[in-house]
Design a protein around this motif. Structure first.
Motif, PDB file in Angstrom:
ATOM      1  N   PHE A  74       0.701  -1.253   0.030  1.00 31.31           N
ATOM      2  CA  PHE A  74       0.054  -0.232  -0.193  1.00 31.31           C
ATOM      3  C   PHE A  74       0.793   1.169   0.023  1.00 31.31           C
ATOM      4  N   VAL A  75       0.414   2.226  -0.713  1.00 32.36           N
ATOM      5  CA  VAL A  75       1.067   3.611  -0.703  1.00 32.36           C
ATOM      6  C   VAL A  75       0.002   4.568   0.023  1.00 32.36           C
ATOM      7  N   ARG A  76       0.532   5.350   0.797  1.00 30.27           N
ATOM      8  CA  ARG A  76       0.030   6.370   1.611  1.00 30.27           C
ATOM      9  C   ARG A  76      -0.287   7.553   0.806  1.00 30.27           C
ATOM     10  N   TYR A  77      -1.758   8.192   0.865  1.00 34.35           N
ATOM     11  CA  TYR A  77      -1.680   9.518   0.392  1.00 34.35           C
ATOM     12  C   TYR A  77      -2.484  10.275   1.713  1.00 34.35           C
ATOM     13  N   ARG A  78      -2.402  11.507   1.482  1.00 39.41           N
ATOM     14  CA  ARG A  78      -2.455  12.450   2.804  1.00 39.41           C
ATOM     15  C   ARG A  78      -2.672  13.776   2.186  1.00 39.41           C
ATOM     16  N   ILE A  79      -3.794  14.218   2.627  1.00 39.61           N
ATOM     17  CA  ILE A  79      -4.297  15.818   2.479  1.00 39.61           C
ATOM     18  C   ILE A  79      -4.521  16.321   3.718  1.00 39.61           C
ATOM     19  N   THR A  80      -3.629  17.332   3.815  1.00 40.15           N
ATOM     20  CA  THR A  80      -3.614  18.361   5.317  1.00 40.15           C
ATOM     21  C   THR A  80      -4.438  19.458   5.098  1.00 40.15           C
ATOM     22  N   PHE A  81      -5.051  19.717   5.993  1.00 43.44           N
ATOM     23  CA  PHE A  81      -6.016  20.827   6.130  1.00 43.44           C
ATOM     24  C   PHE A  81      -5.502  21.825   7.376  1.00 43.44           C
ATOM     25  N   ASP A  82      -4.684  23.060   6.824  1.00 40.84           N
ATOM     26  CA  ASP A  82      -4.316  23.711   8.050  1.00 40.84           C
ATOM     27  C   ASP A  82      -5.159  24.913   8.250  1.00 40.84           C
TER      28      ASP A  82
END
Length: 151
Positions: A143-151
């Motif tokens: 698996f490959v991790r994807y991440r969206i951050t919200f500041d």
């Protein structure tokens, strides 16, 4: 080689300074800056029995030498809870003496005792020292991790 006199336990409020010392080292290792308010909230959460986040401390001869922070959550693929090991850190002076292994073994023991379906974690691809330990338990998946951050 196992660390002599090593004990894995739950934290108590008096452990905050020792935990913060290690937490600071962990953040430096990963080259991240976590705001003080988030650090304080994390400590508060791991002490709150109503929040599914928990901490385990490695203590040797009265000194806290490592910690894990994990979160329990339900899954769409299993009927029992999964445990996500979010953070694991061992004081550099205590490395190579079985502290990291003892912390993971502790979570495995808890998983079996409490009936969790899975224990999982991720690490930086270049963290070769940790990966050598982790590979002794199981191989990394595809698996490959994807991440969206919200500041």
């Amino acid at each position: 080689m196992a660390a002599r006199g090593l004990r894995i336990r739950d934290p108590n409020p008096g452990d905050e300074a020792a935990w913060r010392r290690l937490w600071s080292g962990y953040l430096i290792f990963y080259k991240v800056d976590v705001p003080e308010a988030v650090t304080a909230e994390t400590w508060s959460r791991v002490l709150d029995p109503d929040i599914p986040m928990f901490c385990r401390l490695a203590e040797q001869e009265g000194t806290i030498t490592g910690f894990t922070i994990s979160t329990l959550h339900p899954s769409t693929w299993t009927s029992d809870l999964n445990c996500y090991l979010e953070d694991l850190f061992v004081d550099p002076a205590a490395r190579g003496h079985g502290v990291g292994r003892a912390l993971i073994d502790d979570l495995i023991t808890l998983a079996r005792k409490k009936g969790w379906s899975r224990l999982y974690w991720h690490t930086n691809a270049g963290n070769e020292t940790a990966r050598k330990l982790y590979d002794s338990y199981t191989q990394a998946d595809d698996f490959v991790r994807y991440r969206i951050t919200f500041d």
